[in-house]
Design an enzyme around this catalytic site. Structure first.
Site, PDB file in Angstrom:
ATOM      1  N   ASP A 257       0.976  -1.161   0.165  1.00 51.25           N
ATOM      2  CA  ASP A 257      -0.089   0.122  -0.062  1.00 51.25           C
ATOM      3  C   ASP A 257       0.736   1.121   0.012  1.00 51.25           C
ATOM      4  OD1 ASP A 257      -2.162  -1.320   0.080  1.00 51.25           O
ATOM      5  OD2 ASP A 257      -2.825  -1.073   2.066  1.00 51.25           O
ATOM      6  N   LYS A 279      -3.997   3.024  -2.744  1.00 52.32           N
ATOM      7  CA  LYS A 279      -4.976   4.281  -3.278  1.00 52.32           C
ATOM      8  C   LYS A 279      -4.646   5.448  -3.121  1.00 52.32           C
ATOM      9  CE  LYS A 279      -8.286   0.544  -1.512  1.00 52.32           C
ATOM     10  NZ  LYS A 279      -7.240   0.159  -0.338  1.00 52.32           N
ATOM     11  N   MET A 392      -7.026   9.159   9.499  1.00 54.16           N
ATOM     12  CA  MET A 392      -7.664   9.909   8.263  1.00 54.16           C
ATOM     13  C   MET A 392      -8.371  11.251   8.409  1.00 54.16           C
ATOM     14  SD  MET A 392      -8.900   6.048   6.774  1.00 54.16           S
ATOM     15  CE  MET A 392      -9.582   5.525   8.439  1.00 54.16           C
TER      16      MET A 392
HETATM   17  N1  SAH Z   1      -3.864   0.182   9.338  1.00 50.20           N
HETATM   18  C1  SAH Z   1      -3.073   1.549   9.382  1.00 50.20           C
HETATM   19  C2  SAH Z   1      -4.121   2.617   9.398  1.00 50.20           C
HETATM   20  C3  SAH Z   1      -4.716   2.799   7.812  1.00 50.20           C
HETATM   21  S1  SAH Z   1      -5.808   4.254   7.872  1.00 50.20           S
HETATM   22  C4  SAH Z   1      -2.970   1.540  10.907  1.00 50.20           C
HETATM   23  O1  SAH Z   1      -3.101   0.386  11.705  1.00 50.20           O
HETATM   24  O2  SAH Z   1      -2.240   2.418  11.417  1.00 50.20           O
HETATM   25  C5  SAH Z   1      -4.511   5.392   7.203  1.00 50.20           C
HETATM   26  C6  SAH Z   1      -4.433   6.448   8.343  1.00 50.20           C
HETATM   27  O3  SAH Z   1      -3.603   5.945   9.314  1.00 50.20           O
HETATM   28  C7  SAH Z   1      -3.787   7.523   7.959  1.00 50.20           C
HETATM   29  O4  SAH Z   1      -4.914   8.554   7.485  1.00 50.20           O
HETATM   30  C8  SAH Z   1      -3.163   8.158   8.956  1.00 50.20           C
HETATM   31  O5  SAH Z   1      -4.335   8.725   9.888  1.00 50.20           O
HETATM   32  C9  SAH Z   1      -2.824   6.997   9.734  1.00 50.20           C
HETATM   33  N2  SAH Z   1      -1.464   6.788   9.852  1.00 50.20           N
HETATM   34  C10 SAH Z   1      -0.845   5.909   9.348  1.00 50.20           C
HETATM   35  N3  SAH Z   1       0.400   5.921   9.170  1.00 50.20           N
HETATM   36  C11 SAH Z   1       0.730   7.190  10.023  1.00 50.20           C
HETATM   37  C12 SAH Z   1       2.031   7.550  10.256  1.00 50.20           C
HETATM   38  N4  SAH Z   1       3.074   7.131  10.061  1.00 50.20           N
HETATM   39  N5  SAH Z   1       1.838   8.988  10.854  1.00 50.20           N
HETATM   40  C13 SAH Z   1       0.664   9.555  10.969  1.00 50.20           C
HETATM   41  N6  SAH Z   1      -0.592   9.024  10.676  1.00 50.20           N
HETATM   42  C14 SAH Z   1      -0.419   7.679  10.145  1.00 50.20           C
END
Ligand code: SAH
Length: 474
Positions: A257, A279, A392
């Site tokens: 991803d 995406k 998000m």
């Molecule tokens: N499965 C992922 C989340 C996917 S949804 C998890 O468990 O973290 C995607 C969202 O995750 C992004 O919009 C953001 O809000 C958050 N996110 C993922 N990686 C991040 C990072 N390194 N720093 C800040 N927010 C992050």
């Protein structure tokens, strides 16, 4: 090289230990593991040695003999069949004398903590019997050796013992089937690098054995594929689990991803085919159905498919949906949890998600607009003593702050936004429900970002520790 590593079969052999304290105890435990017969000579014994002798004797094992006496050379001469003498008293002079006597009797000698007077030394051991790894610095750097051992311990799954034992029980059959050494080697390489090994590591020994039997019985080459759904964490590759690394190293195909960081992606097997299925908001170049189908197709072709996702696959990761398709098609899979953004960002920003003085619960919330609206139960969210984490939420930040105020949260409630958390580009912005949207807009923060709401955010000033040199517009 002064010391050649050899593995010594001590089963049923006599070992003499001089000394009865804690140091002697440690050596006795080791040689007892190797099923040696042990004679200990000492003026007195620590309680554990007596206890080991007595509890073994109760089980009918008479492997430990304690002689209570000051050391004399005769104790070595009395046991001409002994193969090893260990000098473990707290008197260095005496230890050296013991070693001299042992060598006169043509026995191997070990003086504890005195390699110069030893003919053999004990290595540090990583024990996955029957697999054993011995490490030594020849006495030069024991602390370094211990560090190396800790690293190795973490590299090898605990289930490796079981896998090796299973392989041992099939060794003759495999030999009988493949007379050619190269074929045998290829067979075992596939076993140790694929689903059979994984089943053993997951403690599914019956299944591992069944697969191994099948593999041995089928004549034509038939590989079953597998899918590993792996959480790649929030960015810093150090946050991957051992299991994630191991499976990433076995991948034939990697579907990844947008949120998977480059340093994490770089850890997949070099020869693996990498396919981007990310995406971008509002624009879906690869549909979810398409991703699901790709995983199925590649696995059915016999590939080991790694489905690599940012954070944890089961938290806002659609991991569940993807696995349902696999389950329906009968494709074997494993799930490896990852550090979710909430944990990663909170830790690296110095914001504990719960704290006895601040928050007794924490909520993970999807904060993205659906058709321009944030449809959430604001009354439930605008409660004291909890921490809210919005994933998000960058585009919805203003709405989130407005709604929380409108439903009763104090306008001074601290809020943080963590941008690119855990990466070397991490920035942390803090403010309150009134001020944060403007701060973030002025700083032109870019996704991925995570929003944390709650009084725990006030701890950031005190607890921030990571990447403190980065430009932050706080
Ligand atoms: N499965 C992922 C989340 C996917 S949804 C998890 O468990 O973290 C995607 C969202 O995750 C992004 O919009 C953001 O809000 C958050 N996110 C993922 N990686 C991040 C990072 N390194 N720093 C800040 N927010 C992050």
């Amino acid at each position: 090289m002064d010391f050649l590593p050899l593995f010594h079969n001590l089963n049923g052999k006599r070992v003499i230990v001089i000394g009865g304290g804690e140091i002697a105890l440690r050596k006795v435990r080791l040689v007892a593991e190797a099923s040696a017969l042990i004679t200990i000579v000492a003026k007195e014994y620590c309680a554990d040695l007596v206890e080991i002798r007595d509890s073994n004797a109760k089980k009918g094992i008479h492997n430990l003999e304690l002689i209570t006496a000051p050391y004399q050379q005769q104790y070595i001469e009395n046991y001409p069949e002994a193969v090893l003498v260990i000098a473990a008293t707290n008197d260095p002079e005496l230890n050296r004398e013991v070693s001299k006597h042992a060598q006169q009797a043509h026995m191997l000698s070990n003086v504890v903590d005195d390699p110069g007077f030893s003919t053999v030394i004990f290595p540090s051991i990583v024990d996955r019997s029957p697999i054993q790894i011995a490490i030594s610095s020849g006495g030069d750097a024991p602390v370094l050796v211990r560090l190396i051992r800790t690293q190795l311990e973490s590299l090898f799954p605990a289930g490796m013992s079981k896998l090796a034992a299973l392989a041992g029980s099939f060794r003759e059959k495999v030999k009988a089937k493949f007379s050619n050494g190269a074929d045998r080697k290829a067979f075992w390489e596939e076993v140790f690098g694929g689903p059979i090994a994984e089943q053993a590591y997951s403690n599914n020994l019956d299944e591992a054995e069944r697969l191994l039997k099948d593999k041995l019985d089928t004549t034509e080459e038939f590989k079953t594929g597998e899918v590993y759904l792996i959480g790649g964490g929030p960015g810093d590759p150090d946050l991957l689990t051992f299991k994630a690394i191991r499976l990433m190293q076995q991948a034939d195909i990697v579907l990844y991803d947008r949120l998977v960081s480059k340093p994490v992606l770089n850890l997949v097997r070099r020869d693996a085919t990498r396919i981007y299925v990310g995406k971008t908001a509002g624009d879906h170049p690869v549909t979810q159905e398409n991703i699901n189908q790709k995983m199925v197709d590649y696995a059915l072709e016999g590939n080991r498919v790694v489905r690599l996702k940012g954070g944890d696959p089961f938290i806002f990761g659609r991991g569940g949906e993807e696995l349902e398709t696999l389950a329906e098609q009968g494709i074997p899979f494993q799930v490896v949890p990852g550090i979710t953004a909430a944990s990663g960002c909170a830790s690296y920003a110095g914001i504990p998600l719960t704290h006895r003085d601040h928050a007794q619960s924490v909520r993970f919330i999807a904060g993205h607009h659906r058709s321009g609206k944030l449809d959430l139960n604001w009354n439930e969210l605008a409660q004291p003593n909890q921490t809210l984490v919005f994933y998000m939420g960058l585009n919805g930040l203003e709405t989130i702050c407005e709604q929380l105020k409108a439903h009763g949260l104090d306008a001074n409630m601290p809020v943080a936004l963590v941008e690119k958390g855990t990466s070397d580009k991490q920035r942390v912005f803090t403010g309150d429900l009134n001020s944060l949207p403007t701060i973030v807009r002025n700083a032109e923060a870019k996704a991925p970002t995570l929003i944390i709401v709650g009084t725990v955010v006030s701890l950031h000033d005190k607890l921030a520790w990571f990447n403190q040199n980065s430009q932050s517009e706080e």
